[in-house]
Design an enzyme around this catalytic site. Structure first.
Site, PDB file in Angstrom:
ATOM      1  CB  CYS A  23      40.101  38.516  31.828  1.00 49.98           C
ATOM      2  SG  CYS A  23      41.486  37.443  32.168  1.00 49.98           S
ATOM      3  CB  CYS A  26      42.966  39.768  33.818  1.00 47.30           C
ATOM      4  SG  CYS A  26      43.100  39.125  32.143  1.00 47.30           S
TER       5      CYS A  26
END
Length: 98
Positions: A23, A26
């Site tokens: 991600c 993230c």
């Protein structure tokens, strides 16, 4: 993750970051969390949970997207947000619930 409930039952706030290695947001959030920890020190714990390695914990908190941040104190969920936040926004949220 057996000690998860022990960790979130602390007197001090515990910020839980549900993330995934694939991600992009993230990965952007990771250094922001480090800056938050550096600034707030021992007044907060930050716990990172990889949703791919801990699907049961992610399901327990109905995490549908990453990153999702949850703030706990004494085992109670006080706040939740999905997506990126700035360091200053995160610090103000943590202080609001501390």
């Amino acid at each position: 993750m057996s000690n998860f409930s022990e960790i979130i039952n602390k007197d001090q706030p515990v910020l839980v970051d549900f993330f995934a290695t694939w991600c992009g947001p993230c990965q952007t959030l990771s250094p922001i969390l480090k800056q938050v920890k550096d600034e707030l020190g021992d007044s907060i714990s930050i716990l990172k949970i990889d949703v791919d390695k801990n699907p049961a914990v992610a399901a327990q908190f109905q995490v549908r997207g990453v990153p999702t941040l949850l703030l706990f104190k004494n085992g109670k969920q006080l706040w939740r947000q999905s997506g990126l936040l700035s360091k200053s926004d995160l610090i103000s949220v943590i202080k609001q619930y501390s």
